[in-house]
Design an enzyme around this catalytic site. Structure first.
Site, PDB file in Angstrom:
ATOM      1  CD  GLU A 105     -26.297  59.305  -2.507  1.00 42.97           C
ATOM      2  OE1 GLU A 105     -27.413  59.268  -3.073  1.00 42.97           O
ATOM      3  OE2 GLU A 105     -25.233  59.380  -3.143  1.00 42.97           O
TER       4      GLU A 105
ATOM      5  CB  CYS B  66     -24.832  59.016  -9.362  1.00 43.92           C
ATOM      6  SG  CYS B  66     -24.029  60.245 -10.398  1.00 43.92           S
TER       7      CYS B  66
ATOM      8  CG  HIS C 213     -25.464  61.801  -5.763  1.00 44.36           C
ATOM      9  ND1 HIS C 213     -24.676  60.710  -5.454  1.00 44.36           N
ATOM     10  CD2 HIS C 213     -24.934  62.345  -6.873  1.00 44.36           C
ATOM     11  CE1 HIS C 213     -23.706  60.603  -6.343  1.00 44.36           C
ATOM     12  NE2 HIS C 213     -23.834  61.582  -7.217  1.00 44.36           N
TER      13      HIS C 213
END
Ligand code: GLN
EC number: 4.3.3.6
Length: 203
Positions: free
Chosen positions: A186, A84, A184
Site C-alpha cells: 500500500e 506486515c 507494504h
C-alpha cells in the site's frame, strides 16, 4: 463488491486508496469501508488487515468484539489480505526475534509461521525488488519492522522469497483467498498485488 479495511491503527487509508484505484483499474463496482465494530463486518466480500503494530491491532479487535466474529467469517471463506502486522495477525504461529514466543490476540487462520521484527528495527527499514508468483515483472517491497514467513504448510504456500543475510525467507504467502505479505504494497502506488487479491475474490 464491498471490501473492508480493519481500521484501528496503521496504514488504513493507504489501503482504502489502493482499493479504490484497484477497483477502477479492474473495472469493478467496488466500495472500500473502514471496519471498527462488529456491525461493520456485515456484507463484506473481503477484508484487509493493514500494517502497523500487530499487538495494538489485535488487542483493539479483541476488545471491540471484532476478532472472534472475523475469525469465524474467514474460516467460513471470507477472503482476507494482511500486510506486515496484518500478516502476523493472520498467521497460525508467531515468534518474535527479540522476545521469542509471545502471547498476543491473533486470528491464526493461515498455516504459516512468522517471526516478528525479523529484519530489525525501524532504522533498518529497506526496500527490495521482489519476484512474486502470479505477477509479471518485479514488485517493489517496502519492509518496515517486517516479519519473515519462515514456513508454510499446505494449503498455504509461499509465493515470494527474499535472501537476507544469506538466509532465504518467505515474504508473501497465499492460502486460498488469503494473502499475507511481510512488506507494504500500500506504500508503493503499485496496485498489482491488490488487484491480484481482488481477482482471487471475484472468482
Ligand atoms: N513490527 C510490527 C509488528 O510486529 C509490524 C510492523 C509493520 O506493520 N510495519 O507488529
Amino acid at each position: 463488491m464491498k471490501v473492508g479495511v480493519l481500521g484501528y491503527q496503521g496504514g488504513v487509508y493507504e489501503h482504502v486508496y489502493m482499493l479504490r484505484r484497484s477497483f477502477d483499474r479492474l473495472g469493478v463496482h467496488g466500495e472500500a469501508v473502514v471496519v471498527k465494530k462488529p456491525e461493520d463486518l456485515k456484507g463484506l466480500d473481503g477484508i484487509i488487515i493493514p500494517g502497523g503494530e500487530s499487538t495494538t491491532i489485535g488487542i483493539l479487535a479483541k476488545r471491540l468484539g471484532v476478532l472472534e466474529p472475523l475469525r469465524e467469517l474467514i474460516l467460513n471463506g471470507l477472503p482476507a489480505m494482511g500486510t506486515c502486522a496484518g500478516a502476523i495477525i493472520l498467521a497460525g504461529k508467531v515468534r518474535d526475534r527479540v522476545v521469542g514466543e509471545k502471547s498476543q490476540p491473533l486470528l491464526g487462520v493461515m498455516r504459516i509461521e512468522v517471526v516478528r521484527n525479523f529484519f530489525g528495527r525501524q532504522r533498518e527499514s529497506f526496500e527490495a525488488d521482489l519476484e512474486i508468483d502470479g505477477l509479471q515483472g518485479r514488485f517493489r517491497g517496502v519492509f518496515i519492522r517486517s516479519p519473515a514467513i519462515m514456513g508454510a504448510e499446505s494449503p498455504a504456500r509461499i509465493i515470494s522469497w527474499l535472501t537476507y543475510n544469506g538466509q532465504n525467507v518467505g515474504v508473501a504467502a497465499v492460502q486460498g483467498p488469503l494473502l499475507a505479505t511481510s512488506f507494504h504494497p500500500e506504500l508503493t502506488g503499485d496496485t498489482r498485488l491488490h488487484e491480484l487479491w481482488l481477482r482471487l475474490i471475484k472468482r
